[in-house]
Design an enzyme around this catalytic site. Structure first.
Site, PDB file in Angstrom:
ATOM      1  CG  PHE A  11      -1.564   1.221   1.636  1.00  0.00           C
ATOM      2  CD1 PHE A  11      -2.178   2.062   0.704  1.00  0.00           C
ATOM      3  CD2 PHE A  11      -1.564   1.602   2.985  1.00  0.00           C
ATOM      4  CE1 PHE A  11      -2.775   3.256   1.119  1.00  0.00           C
ATOM      5  CE2 PHE A  11      -2.158   2.780   3.398  1.00  0.00           C
ATOM      6  CZ  PHE A  11      -2.762   3.614   2.460  1.00  0.00           C
ATOM      7  CG  LEU A  34       5.377  -9.606  -5.635  1.00  0.00           C
ATOM      8  CD1 LEU A  34       5.275 -10.126  -7.069  1.00  0.00           C
ATOM      9  CD2 LEU A  34       4.637  -8.271  -5.524  1.00  0.00           C
ATOM     10  CB  THR A 133       3.907   1.743  13.113  1.00  0.00           C
ATOM     11  OG1 THR A 133       2.636   1.953  13.712  1.00  0.00           O
ATOM     12  CG2 THR A 133       4.608   0.646  13.925  1.00  0.00           C
ATOM     13  CG  ASP A 134       0.791   5.570  15.481  1.00  0.00           C
ATOM     14  OD1 ASP A 134       0.675   4.378  15.123  1.00  0.00           O
ATOM     15  OD2 ASP A 134      -0.157   6.385  15.435  1.00  0.00           O
ATOM     16  CD  GLU A 135      -0.541  -0.338  15.506  1.00  0.00           C
ATOM     17  OE1 GLU A 135      -0.377  -1.434  16.060  1.00  0.00           O
ATOM     18  OE2 GLU A 135      -1.405  -0.130  14.634  1.00  0.00           O
ATOM     19  CE1 TYR A 159       3.164  -3.782  11.715  1.00  0.00           C
ATOM     20  CE2 TYR A 159       1.859  -2.422  13.208  1.00  0.00           C
ATOM     21  CZ  TYR A 159       2.665  -2.542  12.090  1.00  0.00           C
ATOM     22  OH  TYR A 159       2.995  -1.429  11.352  1.00  0.00           O
ATOM     23  CB  SER A 160       3.066  -2.620  18.050  1.00  0.00           C
ATOM     24  OG  SER A 160       2.488  -3.330  19.109  1.00  0.00           O
ATOM     25  CB  ALA A 161       6.204  -6.773  20.058  1.00  0.00           C
ATOM     26  CB  SER A 162       7.517  -7.699  14.952  1.00  0.00           C
ATOM     27  OG  SER A 162       6.490  -7.068  14.198  1.00  0.00           O
ATOM     28  CE  LYS A 163       7.250  -1.356  11.222  1.00  0.00           C
ATOM     29  NZ  LYS A 163       7.855  -1.430   9.857  1.00  0.00           N
ATOM     30  CG  LEU A 199     -11.787   1.077  10.136  1.00  0.00           C
ATOM     31  CD1 LEU A 199     -12.651   0.070  10.872  1.00  0.00           C
ATOM     32  CD2 LEU A 199     -11.596   2.323  11.014  1.00  0.00           C
ATOM     33  NE  ARG A 223      -5.734   2.212  16.071  1.00  0.00           N
ATOM     34  CZ  ARG A 223      -6.061   1.819  17.302  1.00  0.00           C
ATOM     35  NH1 ARG A 223      -6.397   2.717  18.217  1.00  0.00           N
ATOM     36  NH2 ARG A 223      -6.035   0.544  17.628  1.00  0.00           N
TER      37      ARG A 223
HETATM   38  P1  NAD Z   1       1.462  -3.612   3.296  1.00  0.00           P
HETATM   39  O1  NAD Z   1       1.184  -4.834   4.095  1.00  0.00           O
HETATM   40  O2  NAD Z   1       0.394  -3.043   2.442  1.00  0.00           O
HETATM   41  O3  NAD Z   1       2.725  -3.857   2.351  1.00  0.00           O
HETATM   42  C1  NAD Z   1       3.876  -4.524   2.787  1.00  0.00           C
HETATM   43  C2  NAD Z   1       4.699  -4.896   1.557  1.00  0.00           C
HETATM   44  O4  NAD Z   1       5.898  -5.539   2.004  1.00  0.00           O
HETATM   45  C3  NAD Z   1       3.993  -5.878   0.625  1.00  0.00           C
HETATM   46  O5  NAD Z   1       4.149  -5.461  -0.713  1.00  0.00           O
HETATM   47  C4  NAD Z   1       4.717  -7.195   0.863  1.00  0.00           C
HETATM   48  O6  NAD Z   1       4.720  -8.045  -0.275  1.00  0.00           O
HETATM   49  C5  NAD Z   1       6.111  -6.714   1.223  1.00  0.00           C
HETATM   50  N1  NAD Z   1       6.862  -7.679   2.027  1.00  0.00           N
HETATM   51  C6  NAD Z   1       6.401  -8.355   3.129  1.00  0.00           C
HETATM   52  N2  NAD Z   1       7.377  -9.154   3.587  1.00  0.00           N
HETATM   53  C7  NAD Z   1       8.458  -8.970   2.796  1.00  0.00           C
HETATM   54  C8  NAD Z   1       9.773  -9.498   2.783  1.00  0.00           C
HETATM   55  N3  NAD Z   1      10.175 -10.411   3.691  1.00  0.00           N
HETATM   56  N4  NAD Z   1      10.645  -9.081   1.835  1.00  0.00           N
HETATM   57  C9  NAD Z   1      10.241  -8.179   0.904  1.00  0.00           C
HETATM   58  N5  NAD Z   1       9.007  -7.656   0.855  1.00  0.00           N
HETATM   59  C10 NAD Z   1       8.132  -8.039   1.794  1.00  0.00           C
HETATM   60  O7  NAD Z   1       1.989  -2.540   4.345  1.00  0.00           O
HETATM   61  P2  NAD Z   1       1.814  -0.942   4.341  1.00  0.00           P
HETATM   62  O8  NAD Z   1       0.554  -0.602   5.018  1.00  0.00           O
HETATM   63  O9  NAD Z   1       2.101  -0.435   2.979  1.00  0.00           O
HETATM   64  O10 NAD Z   1       3.011  -0.559   5.338  1.00  0.00           O
HETATM   65  C11 NAD Z   1       4.330  -0.327   4.835  1.00  0.00           C
HETATM   66  C12 NAD Z   1       5.246   0.002   6.002  1.00  0.00           C
HETATM   67  O11 NAD Z   1       4.753   1.154   6.681  1.00  0.00           O
HETATM   68  C13 NAD Z   1       5.313  -1.102   7.050  1.00  0.00           C
HETATM   69  O12 NAD Z   1       6.639  -1.170   7.510  1.00  0.00           O
HETATM   70  C14 NAD Z   1       4.378  -0.646   8.161  1.00  0.00           C
HETATM   71  O13 NAD Z   1       4.783  -1.131   9.409  1.00  0.00           O
HETATM   72  C15 NAD Z   1       4.567   0.858   8.067  1.00  0.00           C
HETATM   73  N6  NAD Z   1       3.407   1.680   8.499  1.00  0.00           N
HETATM   74  C16 NAD Z   1       2.153   1.434   8.006  1.00  0.00           C
HETATM   75  C17 NAD Z   1       1.099   2.253   8.384  1.00  0.00           C
HETATM   76  C18 NAD Z   1      -0.298   2.041   7.850  1.00  0.00           C
HETATM   77  O14 NAD Z   1      -1.227   2.704   8.321  1.00  0.00           O
HETATM   78  N7  NAD Z   1      -0.521   1.179   6.874  1.00  0.00           N
HETATM   79  C19 NAD Z   1       1.328   3.323   9.261  1.00  0.00           C
HETATM   80  C20 NAD Z   1       2.617   3.525   9.768  1.00  0.00           C
HETATM   81  C21 NAD Z   1       3.658   2.706   9.355  1.00  0.00           C
HETATM   82  O1  DAU Z   2      -1.012   3.274  13.663  1.00  0.00           O
HETATM   83  C1  DAU Z   2      -0.325   2.815  12.524  1.00  0.00           C
HETATM   84  C2  DAU Z   2      -0.787   1.422  12.207  1.00  0.00           C
HETATM   85  O2  DAU Z   2      -2.103   1.544  11.669  1.00  0.00           O
HETATM   86  C3  DAU Z   2       0.121   0.679  11.232  1.00  0.00           C
HETATM   87  O3  DAU Z   2       1.372   0.503  11.821  1.00  0.00           O
HETATM   88  C4  DAU Z   2      -0.475  -0.665  10.842  1.00  0.00           C
HETATM   89  O4  DAU Z   2       0.330  -1.286   9.866  1.00  0.00           O
HETATM   90  C5  DAU Z   2      -1.861  -0.438  10.284  1.00  0.00           C
HETATM   91  O5  DAU Z   2      -2.462  -1.668   9.982  1.00  0.00           O
HETATM   92  C6  DAU Z   2      -2.719   0.348  11.284  1.00  0.00           C
HETATM   93  O6  DAU Z   2      -3.016  -0.468  12.467  1.00  0.00           O
HETATM   94  P1  DAU Z   2      -4.482  -0.472  13.132  1.00  0.00           P
HETATM   95  O7  DAU Z   2      -4.661  -1.698  13.902  1.00  0.00           O
HETATM   96  O8  DAU Z   2      -4.759   0.830  13.793  1.00  0.00           O
HETATM   97  O9  DAU Z   2      -5.351  -0.481  11.754  1.00  0.00           O
HETATM   98  P2  DAU Z   2      -6.663  -1.309  11.324  1.00  0.00           P
HETATM   99  O10 DAU Z   2      -7.106  -0.706  10.029  1.00  0.00           O
HETATM  100  O11 DAU Z   2      -6.469  -2.783  11.395  1.00  0.00           O
HETATM  101  O12 DAU Z   2      -7.710  -0.894  12.440  1.00  0.00           O
HETATM  102  C7  DAU Z   2      -8.023   0.465  12.690  1.00  0.00           C
HETATM  103  C8  DAU Z   2      -8.987   0.496  13.874  1.00  0.00           C
HETATM  104  O13 DAU Z   2     -10.241  -0.064  13.452  1.00  0.00           O
HETATM  105  C9  DAU Z   2      -8.527  -0.334  15.047  1.00  0.00           C
HETATM  106  O14 DAU Z   2      -8.915   0.326  16.255  1.00  0.00           O
HETATM  107  C10 DAU Z   2      -9.307  -1.640  14.907  1.00  0.00           C
HETATM  108  C11 DAU Z   2     -10.591  -1.198  14.255  1.00  0.00           C
HETATM  109  N1  DAU Z   2     -11.234  -2.195  13.359  1.00  0.00           N
HETATM  110  C12 DAU Z   2     -10.488  -2.740  12.375  1.00  0.00           C
HETATM  111  C13 DAU Z   2     -11.028  -3.676  11.520  1.00  0.00           C
HETATM  112  C14 DAU Z   2     -10.186  -4.319  10.438  1.00  0.00           C
HETATM  113  C15 DAU Z   2     -12.582  -2.516  13.510  1.00  0.00           C
HETATM  114  O15 DAU Z   2     -13.290  -1.976  14.397  1.00  0.00           O
HETATM  115  N2  DAU Z   2     -13.129  -3.432  12.652  1.00  0.00           N
HETATM  116  C16 DAU Z   2     -12.391  -4.056  11.683  1.00  0.00           C
HETATM  117  O16 DAU Z   2     -12.958  -4.921  10.963  1.00  0.00           O
END
Ligand code: NAD
Ligand code: DAU
Length: 354
Positions: A11, A34, A133-135, A159-163, A199, A223
């Site tokens: 994404f 992928l 991430t902020d998590e 997830y957040s522990a691994s980040k 979400l 959030r």
């Molecule tokens: P995503 O899950 O949409 O995309 C992750 C991408 O990484 C995918 O294309 C996947 O194929 C690739 N990938 C996974 N494992 C891999 C590996 N071992 N080697 C190479 N590629 C691999 O995630 P996203 O939402 O685009 O998040 C991207 C980054 O931003 C992450 O590090 C996430 O922790 C961080 N982040 C996300 C958010 C959010 O709201 N989505 C917010 C803050 C930070």
């Molecule tokens: O804060 C940054 C993080 O935001 C990123 O690091 C993560 O990669 C990203 O996935 C996101 O984590 P959240 O857990 O906040 O996002 P998610 O979209 O899964 O959920 C957002 C909120 O909505 C959360 O409080 C859980 C709630 N939720 C989520 C889903 C999927 C629901 O109530 N129903 C749902 O079906």
């Protein structure tokens, strides 16, 4: 000059690559495994574009990463690659440990070896930017101030522990080996190409499909939502002007409870794609809460504003409208990513929730 992006078919990574090449001719080497979340359709606009070099592979594959670094000699590595979905990390943390911790470790080892062998001028320019991430900061109470860069780490999900672990490794490679790193900790992103397990795209998808809109718990979890294009702009800014070894929090100054988000989406869909009878709000269904669910995240984004001059350009009202429009216009993309394995995940995550 070239940059190497990891996770650039996901994404945020795909949005970053598309924005980068819309604004610059500097080539991008895009390394992505992928997984279910990586999708080459996201990069379709770059088909035949010589500035984009896609490689399918794992950040943990040292031989491959070393070869890419030697061949392309990027001036920067920007690492998005991760397992990113909290619910999946609760059902199966293994992949999160493997990619987010072990994978980042292997990547750092390769980048460090590459950096050590560079000539002086190249070393001066080189950057490793870790996208996090902020998590990692844990959960806030209603009246707590937003997270600053000096908040203690208190990750609550696998997830957040691994980040958090990956952030610590990145920090250690700077302090111990002098690797020129930058770390960004961003709040929740939304926008085009987000996989409909998160979400906002999940609610749009379910609403249009006539399915329940599953609200975890009371829906009052908060959030801070940021449009993905603003996150990409912030990363470009940090890459250009960030101070080595520093952390930058990125956020939208836009705290909202989940239920308000879902109501907003329903109202936008009611206007753009009215139902035969009633409102999309009628599909809202309260389900069992996420285990260990963090109550509130909020980002204090004053440091990046003060030191680097970055502020979000999009308001939530403009960003969410564009996002809903994108999903309405890209039903084919959604249909492709929601077929097959994704259906099994839906059954696993929602099948047993009361
Ligand atoms: P995503 O899950 O949409 O995309 C992750 C991408 O990484 C995918 O294309 C996947 O194929 C690739 N990938 C996974 N494992 C891999 C590996 N071992 N080697 C190479 N590629 C691999 O995630 P996203 O939402 O685009 O998040 C991207 C980054 O931003 C992450 O590090 C996430 O922790 C961080 N982040 C996300 C958010 C959010 O709201 N989505 C917010 C803050 C930070
Ligand atoms: O804060 C940054 C993080 O935001 C990123 O690091 C993560 O990669 C990203 O996935 C996101 O984590 P959240 O857990 O906040 O996002 P998610 O979209 O899964 O959920 C957002 C909120 O909505 C959360 O409080 C859980 C709630 N939720 C989520 C889903 C999927 C629901 O109530 N129903 C749902 O079906």
């Amino acid at each position: 000059m070239t940059i190497l992006v990891t996770g650039g078919a996901g994404f945020i990574g795909a949005n970053f690559v598309l924005d980068w090449l819309a604004q610059s001719d500097e080539p991008v080497v895009n390394l992505d495994k992928l997984t279910y979340a990586g999708n080459l359709e996201n990069l379709k606009a770059l088909q035949g574009d010589a500035r984009h070099f896609f490689v399918r592979g794992d950040i943990g594959d040292r031989e491959l990463v070393a070869a890419l670094l030697a061949q392309h000699r990027p001036r920067a590595v920007i690492s998005f690659a991760a397992e990113s979905h909290v619910d999946r990390s609760i059902h199966g943390p293994g992949e999160f440990i493997q990619t987010n911790i072990v994978g980042t470790f292997h990547l750092l080892e390769c980048v460090c070896a590459h950096y050590a062998a560079l000539a002086d001028a190249e070393r001066q320019a080189f950057r490793f930017l870790h996208v996090s991430t902020d998590e990692v900061y844990g959960s806030l109470a209603a009246n707590d101030p937003p997270f600053t860069e000096s908040n203690p780490y208190q990750p609550n999900s696998p997830y957040s522990a691994s980040k958090a672990a990956s952030d610590h490794l990145v920090r250690a490679y700077h302090h111990t080996y002098g690797l020129p790193v930058l770390t960004t900790n961003c709040s929740n992103n939304y926008g085009p190409y987000q996989f409909p397990e998160k979400l906002i795209p999940l609610m749009i998808h379910n609403a249009l499909a006539g399915k329940p809109l599953p609200i975890y718990g009371d829906g009052q979890q908060i959030r801070d939502w940021l449009y993905v294009g603003d996150h990409c702009a912030a990363i470009r800014r940090v890459l250009k002007a960030g101070k080595l070894g520093e952390v930058y929090n990125i956020g939208g100054w836009n705290e909202m409870p989940n239920l308000t988000i879902v109501h907003t989406l329903c109202d936008l869909l009611d206007a753009a794609r009215p139902k035969a009878a009633g409102s999309y709000r009628d599909q809202i269904a309260y389900v069992t809460d996420r285990p260990g669910h963090d109550r509130r995240y909020a980002i204090d984004a004053r440091k990046i504003a003060r030191e680097l001059g970055w502020r979000p350009a999009e308001t939530f009202a403009t960003g969410i409208k564009k996002t809903v429009q994108w999903y309405l216009e890209n039903a084919g993309w959604v249909a492709d990513v929601t077929s097959g394995a994704y259906r099994q995940w839906t059954e696993q995550n929602y099948g047993k929730r009361a």
